[in-house]
Design a protein around this motif. Structure first.
Motif, mmCIF file in Angstrom:
data_model
loop_
_atom_site.group_PDB
_atom_site.id
_atom_site.type_symbol
_atom_site.label_atom_id
_atom_site.label_comp_id
_atom_site.label_asym_id
_atom_site.label_seq_id
_atom_site.Cartn_x
_atom_site.Cartn_y
_atom_site.Cartn_z
ATOM 1 N N SER A 125 -26.051 -25.092 28.531
ATOM 2 C CA SER A 125 -25.403 -24.929 27.259
ATOM 3 C C SER A 125 -25.078 -23.184 26.783
ATOM 4 O O SER A 125 -23.990 -23.249 26.432
ATOM 5 N N GLY A 126 -25.832 -22.415 27.348
ATOM 6 C CA GLY A 126 -25.811 -21.093 27.052
ATOM 7 C C GLY A 126 -26.615 -20.693 25.439
ATOM 8 O O GLY A 126 -26.479 -19.789 25.114
ATOM 9 N N ARG A 127 -27.145 -21.939 24.905
ATOM 10 C CA ARG A 127 -28.124 -21.552 23.731
ATOM 11 C C ARG A 127 -29.276 -20.945 24.000
ATOM 12 O O ARG A 127 -29.989 -21.401 25.118
ATOM 13 N N ILE A 128 -29.661 -19.895 23.474
ATOM 14 C CA ILE A 128 -30.740 -19.310 23.546
ATOM 15 C C ILE A 128 -31.890 -19.917 22.718
ATOM 16 O O ILE A 128 -31.777 -19.861 21.455
ATOM 17 N N GLU A 129 -32.967 -20.436 23.152
ATOM 18 C CA GLU A 129 -33.837 -20.972 22.348
ATOM 19 C C GLU A 129 -35.285 -20.533 22.736
ATOM 20 O O GLU A 129 -35.696 -19.899 23.937
ATOM 21 N N TRP A 130 -36.404 -20.763 21.904
ATOM 22 C CA TRP A 130 -37.813 -20.508 22.207
ATOM 23 C C TRP A 130 -38.703 -21.597 21.831
ATOM 24 O O TRP A 130 -38.350 -22.368 20.793
ATOM 25 N N GLY A 147 -26.055 -17.204 12.817
ATOM 26 C CA GLY A 147 -27.077 -16.436 13.246
ATOM 27 C C GLY A 147 -27.659 -16.656 14.631
ATOM 28 O O GLY A 147 -28.456 -16.269 15.175
ATOM 29 N N GLU A 148 -27.110 -18.047 15.189
ATOM 30 C CA GLU A 148 -27.454 -18.546 16.538
ATOM 31 C C GLU A 148 -27.065 -17.656 17.541
ATOM 32 O O GLU A 148 -25.834 -16.962 17.488
ATOM 33 N N LEU A 149 -28.005 -17.400 18.636
ATOM 34 C CA LEU A 149 -27.385 -16.622 19.890
ATOM 35 C C LEU A 149 -27.019 -17.534 20.984
ATOM 36 O O LEU A 149 -27.658 -18.411 21.358
ATOM 37 N N VAL A 150 -25.792 -17.513 21.350
ATOM 38 C CA VAL A 150 -25.162 -18.390 22.271
ATOM 39 C C VAL A 150 -24.502 -17.158 23.174
ATOM 40 O O VAL A 150 -23.685 -16.387 22.721
ATOM 41 N N ALA A 205 -19.483 -16.424 20.495
ATOM 42 C CA ALA A 205 -19.913 -17.373 21.790
ATOM 43 C C ALA A 205 -18.519 -16.934 22.707
ATOM 44 O O ALA A 205 -17.523 -16.488 22.356
ATOM 45 N N PRO A 206 -19.056 -17.426 24.092
ATOM 46 C CA PRO A 206 -17.832 -17.271 24.994
ATOM 47 C C PRO A 206 -16.763 -18.063 24.503
ATOM 48 O O PRO A 206 -16.533 -19.144 23.847
ATOM 49 N N GLU A 207 -15.431 -17.651 24.750
ATOM 50 C CA GLU A 207 -14.194 -17.994 24.110
ATOM 51 C C GLU A 207 -13.988 -19.481 24.855
ATOM 52 O O GLU A 207 -12.978 -20.015 23.969
ATOM 53 N N TRP A 208 -14.395 -19.862 25.752
ATOM 54 C CA TRP A 208 -13.882 -20.960 26.259
ATOM 55 C C TRP A 208 -14.962 -22.354 25.691
ATOM 56 O O TRP A 208 -14.790 -23.604 25.882
ATOM 57 N N ASN A 209 -15.921 -22.024 24.774
ATOM 58 C CA ASN A 209 -16.567 -22.999 24.448
ATOM 59 C C ASN A 209 -16.003 -23.790 23.284
ATOM 60 O O ASN A 209 -15.080 -23.329 22.559
#
Length: 659
Positions: free
Chosen positions: A438-443, A482-485, A471-475
């Motif tokens: 997905s490109g979502r960065i999680e821990w 606040g989310e890192l994608v 986020a990537p323009e194609w998402n």
């Protein structure tokens, strides 16, 4: 660590011993299990295509498995050392360097015959691929007009009961599906589905004629890609039925409501038993018919995307609707040999259990995460079998589902976990930081359980953005505040980059540039992550491409992937002082591993110069994943590569003469 070819010198039931193995160039570099580990999943590399066959003539089915991908390409033999009902297999012996994709086993009148699209291979089991016979037919070309087709499986079967072998062909087309980036703003796939059709090449006095698509329920059989038709009397009523696979993970039964002379197929039904619909673990499944336990009922032996092979046993019973009842898939086991974790393994080296010895934590294409414990030492590593991490007592797995992959719903069962570890919350325990399909960065927080396998539910890695989260323009979807994608399938490297005692993040950002996400302390004493800064420069890097997007040092910046949508991301990276000059270098996936040498810094900016691959050997058709491991505990950093075959390979550091 050396993987040796195996020769079995004792005689078999038919006097045939195992042939001498055909070695790979990479054999001597593969990691092996500890001598205390006795069994593992039977499996080749990426994409396993099984051919069940009693190789040694002892009345028990053995298995050959074709693997068409790098670096484990070849044809592999596994001898069944168990019984028909309790199979257990030898280590693999590579009996041919040829690894075909659309290869198919058919059993006609008790004789095993091997076909690929338009070809038969006489004497295959004595000399694989040494001889071939063209299978020609009259009429319209199969798949005429298809622009893209991946699956093309040919099977012999006496479809019309006239005593000769017809050919049943399963072929797919991706023309309606396309491939990439076709969601609307609601996450609905705008293109069409995959199609999987089944054709009859009718044998008329020794000449084959294309009789067109086979119908079921008055319509063309059309499953979700890769039909791989299996033809047999599955319900024991005296005529031939069809069970089709698909590109994802399910099986569809088409009952013959006619007879052997006049086939009439009913509409398809998903294969099911008392536990529900039958599904395989991954996708890109390849089923083949075989009475695997010799009980008189045709079973299915199924290859999975990660190279494993499952047996789906036909009980010989039928349900209330007449459907043949099959047991759940049983993945086969073999004697332990090479360390393997699924496909597209993504290792990170760390002392996870705190015993002073460096272990491996790895992701894979299935979206799982495993702990591969080093039960030896860094000087003499020895590896236990992978153990899966759990969240709330359930094995952790992340998957794309219907709209989580930029390449569409056909990738529903993939997760592509890639990770590093660090004490993210400063509680004294290492946690896992992941990216995925997905490109979502999680821990995932480490709970500190005694088995070292318990994690908490994934939490987003938040950034103190100045405005909307990028986020990537194609998402098609937008990240939460606040989310890192970022781009999919790229390594989130958790490390203290600026040596201030806080764990930072370095990784490819949403536009493919290598970026530094600095950790800082808020006014209230809590930790925060700052927006990414493009502090990394590229020198002579434009020649590096790895077929996934050219490195573009525009304005001097190091851009590790300039591709978009499905061609984006995919960058697996790690950092180490590779040449011992006191500066931290960058290692990136390539055919093996590419070395970007740190040639100096100015302020916060760091410049890297592309040096080429650290090995001439090819480990990737798609991607590799490097991690740093001081093998031999000599103070010199080496590299362990996770390859797309799911195996792990050691590359020793020799910067004076690259290996």
């Amino acid at each position: 660590m050396t993987l040796c070819s195996v020769v079995w010198l004792s005689s078999c039931g038919n006097g045939r011993g195992l042939p001498a193995g055909v070695p790979h160039d990479t054999d001597s570099l593969a990691l092996h299990y500890s001598h205390d580990i006795h069994e593992d999943w039977l499996g080749v590399g990426l994409w396993g295509i099984p051919l069940p066959y009693d190789w040694d003539g002892d009345g028990v089915k053995d298995i050959l498995v074709s693997c068409p991908d790098t670096p484990y390409k070849g044809l592999y033999l596994y001898i069944n050392e168990g019984t028909p009902s309790r199979p257990f297999f030898s280590k693999a012996v590579r009996i041919s360097a040829t690894g075909k994709n659309n290869i198919r086993l058919s059993e006609i009148d008790g004789v095993s015959r091997v076909l690929s699209a338009g070809k038969e291979y006489p004497d295959f089991f004595n000399a694989p691929y040494a001889n071939e016979k063209a299978l020609e037919y009259e009429g319209e070309k199969l798949g005429a007009g298809y622009k893209k087709s991946r699956s093309n499986m040919w099977n012999y079967a006496d479809w019309d009961g006239d005593g000769d072998a017809d050919i049943i062909v399963g072929i797919d087309t991706w023309d309606d599906y396309g491939w990439d980036n076709a969601y609307n703003a609601d996450g609905v796939w705008k293109n069409g589905p995959l199609h999987g059709y089944v054709y009859l090449l009718e044998n008329r006095d020794g000449t084959y004629f294309n009789a067109g698509r086979i119908q079921a329920g008055g319509e063309d059989i059309d499953v979700y890609g890769a039909p791989v038709p299996c033809v047999a009397d599955f319900d024991s009523d005296g005529d031939l039925d069809i069970i089709c696979g698909e590109f994802i993970d399910g099986l569809t039964w088409f009952e013959n409501t006619g007879d052997m002379k006049k086939t009439v197929l009913a509409g398809g039904k998903p294969m099911a038993n008392a536990d529900g619909e039958i599904h395989l673990h991954l996708q890109m499944i390849v089923p083949v018919v075989s009475d695997f336990d010799s009980d008189g009922f045709p079973d299915l032996v199924v290859g999975d995307e990660d190279g494993r092979v499952a047996w789906i046993r036909n009980t010989g019973k039928t349900g209330a609707d007449g459907m043949p009842l099959f047991e759940n898939p049983q993945y086969l086991r073999q004697k332990a040999d090479i360390v393997k974790f699924g496909a597209l393994s993504t290792p990170h080296a760390t002392d996870w259990d705190g015993d002073g010895v460096t272990d491996l934590i790895s992701g894979n294409s299935a979206g799982e995460i495993a702990f591969i414990r080093n039960c030896g030492s860094d000087e003499f590593p020895a590896w236990e079998a992978p153990r899966l991490f759990k969240v709330d007592g359930t094995v952790f797995r992340t998957m794309a589902g219907s709209n989580g992959s930029i390449q569409g719903p056909a990738e529903a069962k993939w997760g592509y976990t890639v990770l590093t570890t660090a004490d993210w919350d400063s509680d004294g325990l290492q946690d896992i930081i992941i990216n995925s399909i997905s490109g979502r960065i999680e821990w995932l927080r480490n709970t500190g359980a005694d088995d070292f396998l318990s994690l908490e539910v994934p939490c987003p890695v938040d950034v103190e953005w100045n405005g909307t989260s990028p986020a990537p323009e194609w998402n098609w979807w937008k990240p939460a505040p606040g989310e890192l994608v970022t781009q999919w399938r790229t390594t989130p490297v958790a490390m203290d980059w600026n040596n201030d005692g806080l764990v930072d993040l370095v990784m490819v950002d949403h536009e493919g540039y290598l970026a530094f996400y600095e950790r800082a302390v808020s006014d209230d004493g809590s930790l925060k992550l700052l927006p990414g800064k493009r502090i990394f420069k590229g020198i002579d890097c434009s020649v590096y491409d790895n077929k996934k997007g050219v490195v573009d040092p525009s304005e001097g910046l190091l851009r590790l992937n300039a591709g978009d949508a499905g061609k984006s991301g995919r960058r697996k990276i790690c950092f180490t002082d590779w040449d011992g000059d006191g500066r931290i270098d960058l290692l990136v996936d390539s055919r093996s591993v590419a070395w970007f040498r740190n040639v100096g810094s100015e302020g916060d900016n760091v410049s890297f110069e592309y040096q080429g691959d650290i090995s001439d050997m090819r480990f990737a058709g798609h991607s590799t994943c490097p991690t740093v491991f001081d093998w031999g505990a000599d103070g010199v950093p080496d590299v362990i590569i996770g390859a797309e075959d799911g195996h792990f390979y050691l590359l020793k550091n020799n910067t004076n003469g690259l290996e």
